[in-house]
Design a protein around this motif. Sequence first.
Motif, PDB file in Angstrom:
ATOM      1  N   UNK A  62      -6.875 -47.157  -6.385  1.00  0.00           N
ATOM      2  CA  UNK A  62      -7.200 -48.041  -7.162  1.00  0.00           C
ATOM      3  C   UNK A  62      -7.796 -47.494  -8.761  1.00  0.00           C
ATOM      4  N   UNK A  63      -8.493 -48.466  -9.077  1.00  0.00           N
ATOM      5  CA  UNK A  63      -9.154 -48.322 -10.611  1.00  0.00           C
ATOM      6  C   UNK A  63     -10.052 -47.064 -10.873  1.00  0.00           C
ATOM      7  N   UNK A  64     -10.673 -46.719  -9.965  1.00  0.00           N
ATOM      8  CA  UNK A  64     -11.540 -45.590 -10.207  1.00  0.00           C
ATOM      9  C   UNK A  64     -10.913 -44.320  -9.375  1.00  0.00           C
ATOM     10  N   UNK A 120     -16.553 -36.163 -14.154  1.00  0.00           N
ATOM     11  CA  UNK A 120     -15.630 -35.891 -15.074  1.00  0.00           C
ATOM     12  C   UNK A 120     -14.424 -36.547 -14.989  1.00  0.00           C
ATOM     13  N   UNK A 121     -13.920 -37.245 -16.077  1.00  0.00           N
ATOM     14  CA  UNK A 121     -12.822 -37.918 -16.096  1.00  0.00           C
ATOM     15  C   UNK A 121     -11.396 -37.272 -15.366  1.00  0.00           C
ATOM     16  N   UNK A 122     -11.041 -36.168 -16.134  1.00  0.00           N
ATOM     17  CA  UNK A 122      -9.840 -35.443 -15.736  1.00  0.00           C
ATOM     18  C   UNK A 122      -9.808 -34.522 -14.678  1.00  0.00           C
ATOM     19  N   UNK A 123     -10.911 -34.631 -13.721  1.00  0.00           N
ATOM     20  CA  UNK A 123     -10.864 -33.806 -12.483  1.00  0.00           C
ATOM     21  C   UNK A 123     -10.362 -34.593 -11.445  1.00  0.00           C
ATOM     22  N   UNK A 125     -22.997 -47.444 -13.126  1.00  0.00           N
ATOM     23  CA  UNK A 125     -24.134 -47.523 -13.762  1.00  0.00           C
ATOM     24  C   UNK A 125     -24.048 -47.360 -15.105  1.00  0.00           C
ATOM     25  N   UNK A 126     -22.894 -46.874 -15.820  1.00  0.00           N
ATOM     26  CA  UNK A 126     -22.326 -46.557 -16.962  1.00  0.00           C
ATOM     27  C   UNK A 126     -21.297 -47.541 -17.508  1.00  0.00           C
ATOM     28  N   UNK A 127     -21.499 -48.491 -18.323  1.00  0.00           N
ATOM     29  CA  UNK A 127     -20.431 -49.363 -18.516  1.00  0.00           C
ATOM     30  C   UNK A 127     -19.381 -48.877 -19.277  1.00  0.00           C
ATOM     31  N   UNK A 128     -19.496 -47.745 -20.013  1.00  0.00           N
ATOM     32  CA  UNK A 128     -18.383 -47.163 -20.609  1.00  0.00           C
ATOM     33  C   UNK A 128     -17.410 -46.612 -19.788  1.00  0.00           C
ATOM     34  N   UNK A 129     -17.836 -46.408 -18.450  1.00  0.00           N
ATOM     35  CA  UNK A 129     -16.628 -45.621 -17.461  1.00  0.00           C
ATOM     36  C   UNK A 129     -15.650 -46.483 -17.285  1.00  0.00           C
ATOM     37  N   UNK A 130     -15.769 -47.874 -17.628  1.00  0.00           N
ATOM     38  CA  UNK A 130     -14.747 -48.736 -17.298  1.00  0.00           C
ATOM     39  C   UNK A 130     -14.007 -49.087 -18.744  1.00  0.00           C
TER      40      UNK A 130
END
Length: 341
Positions: A332-334, A22-25, A159-164
């Motif tokens: 970094x990015x993630x 989850x992005x905001x965690x 795995x999921x392109x939209x996560x970038x």
Amino acid sequence: MKTADFDFNLPEELIAQTPLEKRDESRLMVLNKKTGEIQHRHFYNLLEFLNEGDCLVLNNTRVLPARLFGEKVDSGGKMEFLLLKQVRLNTWEVLVKPGKRAKIGSRFTFGDGSLEAEVIDIGEEGSRIVEFKYDGVFEAVLDRLGKMPLPPYITEELEEQERYQTVYSKHTGSAAAPTAGLHFTEELLDKIKNKGVHVVFITLHVGLGTFRPVKVENIDDHKMHAEFFMIEDEVAETINSVKERGGKVIAVGTTCCRTLESAVTEEGRIKSSSGWTDIFIYPGYQYKVIDGLVTNFHLPQSTLIMLVSALAGQENVMSAYEVAVEEKYRFFSFGDAMLIK
């Protein structure tokens, strides 16, 4: 100042290879730019540090699936292209691996042959200028054949392109994601708006030069890459109104920061505009627009850590990075995020 003043030791295991579920965690380090005081929170706590009447500025650029894998027409040799920026219609500046095979006149084919390219010139720092041939819409061809251009320090497959991509990405054109925005969810943005915070969007298409280390000893000698940006009338009016009423302007990411500081007058007013910016922000620079910044943890000796240090002070930032390493923040990015307030 010296480039070495922005160096720090980063254990490789702290470089985030994959995004959180989850992005905001993700974690959020909150740094007081005046006192150097640090708080350890989570990104969903960002809401607590924003007040009614403030303005949050986000970059709605969308990343091109800019990595293409193909072969040389005459030899069948495997090649990798990375699109950097569009020069004109159907013509792009690209990085090619292996570069020695990409001489002027060399031709390449991708996928099922529906995309072809020919090298027509040599660009800066070994890049190539290529002309593409295809049927249909170029963006649709890229969506079908291209891969996300993840930074070289990320070695695992996404795995999921939209996560970038940010959840609010809109205008395609970046060679890399505006990574500070990756932490936002639509739910968190709704909560921020419901609190009375103005949420506005600018566009800056991120170039890969953003992530390149500074190679000169004195940072004054470094030349920045140029990136294309756009600020609409309504956005400029909102930001100026917030400043006039005493609200704070918080930029999400160094890309928003550079865009706003490129479009400000001497009187501190944002003007709607579009064009190219090569502004280089480092300690000694006096910010004219932004009051706070949401950002990720950056590469040692990069222009990004220099920009952050211009806002919060070099000593405060380097001390905060030491704490981040000790507390095992993800980099970094993630990785995790920092709020400078």
